[in-house]
Design a protein around this motif. Structure first.
Motif, short mmCIF file in Angstrom:
data_model
loop_
_atom_site.label_atom_id
_atom_site.label_comp_id
_atom_site.label_asym_id
_atom_site.label_seq_id
_atom_site.Cartn_x
_atom_site.Cartn_y
_atom_site.Cartn_z
N ASN A 6 0.82 -1.22 0.00
CA ASN A 6 0.00 0.00 0.00
C ASN A 6 0.85 1.27 0.00
O ASN A 6 0.33 2.36 0.14
N GLY A 7 2.17 1.13 -0.13
CA GLY A 7 3.05 2.28 -0.21
C GLY A 7 3.51 2.84 1.12
O GLY A 7 4.25 3.81 1.16
N PRO A 47 -2.08 11.41 -3.71
CA PRO A 47 -1.39 11.19 -5.00
C PRO A 47 0.06 10.74 -4.81
O PRO A 47 0.59 9.97 -5.60
N GLU A 48 0.70 11.20 -3.74
CA GLU A 48 2.09 10.81 -3.47
C GLU A 48 2.20 9.32 -3.19
O GLU A 48 3.19 8.67 -3.56
N VAL A 49 1.20 8.76 -2.51
CA VAL A 49 1.20 7.32 -2.23
C VAL A 49 1.02 6.55 -3.54
O VAL A 49 1.75 5.59 -3.81
N GLU A 50 0.06 6.97 -4.35
CA GLU A 50 -0.16 6.34 -5.65
C GLU A 50 1.12 6.37 -6.50
O GLU A 50 1.49 5.38 -7.13
N ALA A 51 1.81 7.51 -6.49
CA ALA A 51 3.05 7.65 -7.26
C ALA A 51 4.13 6.72 -6.72
O ALA A 51 4.87 6.10 -7.50
N HIS A 52 4.23 6.62 -5.40
CA HIS A 52 5.23 5.74 -4.80
C HIS A 52 4.95 4.27 -5.14
O HIS A 52 5.87 3.52 -5.47
N VAL A 53 3.71 3.87 -5.06
CA VAL A 53 3.33 2.49 -5.39
C VAL A 53 3.71 2.19 -6.84
O VAL A 53 4.36 1.18 -7.14
N VAL A 140 11.18 5.52 0.03
CA VAL A 140 9.86 5.55 0.68
C VAL A 140 9.04 6.67 0.07
O VAL A 140 9.56 7.54 -0.63
N CYS A 141 7.77 6.67 0.37
CA CYS A 141 6.85 7.70 -0.11
C CYS A 141 7.35 9.08 0.31
O CYS A 141 7.79 9.26 1.45
N SER A 142 7.24 10.04 -0.59
CA SER A 142 7.72 11.39 -0.31
C SER A 142 7.04 12.04 0.88
O SER A 142 7.61 12.94 1.51
N LEU A 143 5.84 11.58 1.24
CA LEU A 143 5.15 12.16 2.40
C LEU A 143 5.95 11.94 3.69
O LEU A 143 5.88 12.78 4.60
N TYR A 144 6.71 10.86 3.79
CA TYR A 144 7.53 10.64 4.98
C TYR A 144 8.67 11.65 5.04
O TYR A 144 9.03 12.13 6.10
N GLN A 145 9.23 11.99 3.90
CA GLN A 145 10.33 12.96 3.86
C GLN A 145 9.81 14.37 4.14
O GLN A 145 10.52 15.19 4.68
N ASP A 146 8.57 14.63 3.76
CA ASP A 146 7.98 15.95 3.95
C ASP A 146 7.43 16.14 5.36
O ASP A 146 7.00 17.23 5.72
#
Length: 147
Positions: A6-7, A47-53, A140-146
């Motif tokens: 699930n990303g 959208p960031e999760v979808e992109a990471h997946v 990892v998903c960019s949301l973690y970095q942000d």
């Protein structure tokens, strides 16, 4: 065997554990096809999760089974398509919502289709997950970095 992806950070760890395990199994048995990943779509997903997946599936060359019918209906379809009892590899850890008293192997809940949950990181701490990600330089998903 299918692996949920699930990303999220736990799913990234499980993806890499599955990559290693399936590479060894395929090499030892002269096989070329790895178990697929499965993703249950959510129209509210970031959208960031979808992109990471999508990026991870492309980067590692996995086959992805996508279900837009919701978790329960998607699982029912997946189980119905499986020739044997389905082993569903998850990134569940103790303390996660809906974890309950699951161990490394746990049958599905009574309200779900029949499958076996495989929880390779059930006893891992939050810190160990991040240690593994950082040690192996796992994207990892960019949301973690942000944050």
């Amino acid at each position: 065997v299918v692996t949920a992806f699930n990303g999220g950070k736990d799913a990234d760890v499980v993806l890499h554990l599955m990559r290693a395990a399936s590479a060894k199994y395929c090499a030892d048995n002269g096989l070329g096809e790895r178990p697929p990943l499965v993703y249950f779509e959510d129209p509210k997903e970031f959208p960031e999760v979808e992109a990471h997946v999508a990026s991870a599936v492309d980067r590692y060359g996995f086959r992805m089974l996508r279900y837009s019918s919701g978790l329960k209906a998607g699982l029912a379809d997946l189980v119905d398509q499986s020739p044997r009892t389905l082993a569903f590899v998850l990134g569940t850890r103790q303390g996660d919502p809906n974890c309950g008293d699951q161990g490394a192997f746990a049958p599905s809940s009574s309200y779900m289709p029949n499958f076996m949950r495989v929880n390779p990181i059930i006893t891992w701490s939050y810190g160990l997950v991040w240690q593994f990600i950082n040690l192996h330089k796992i994207p990892v998903c960019s949301l973690y970095q942000d944050g």
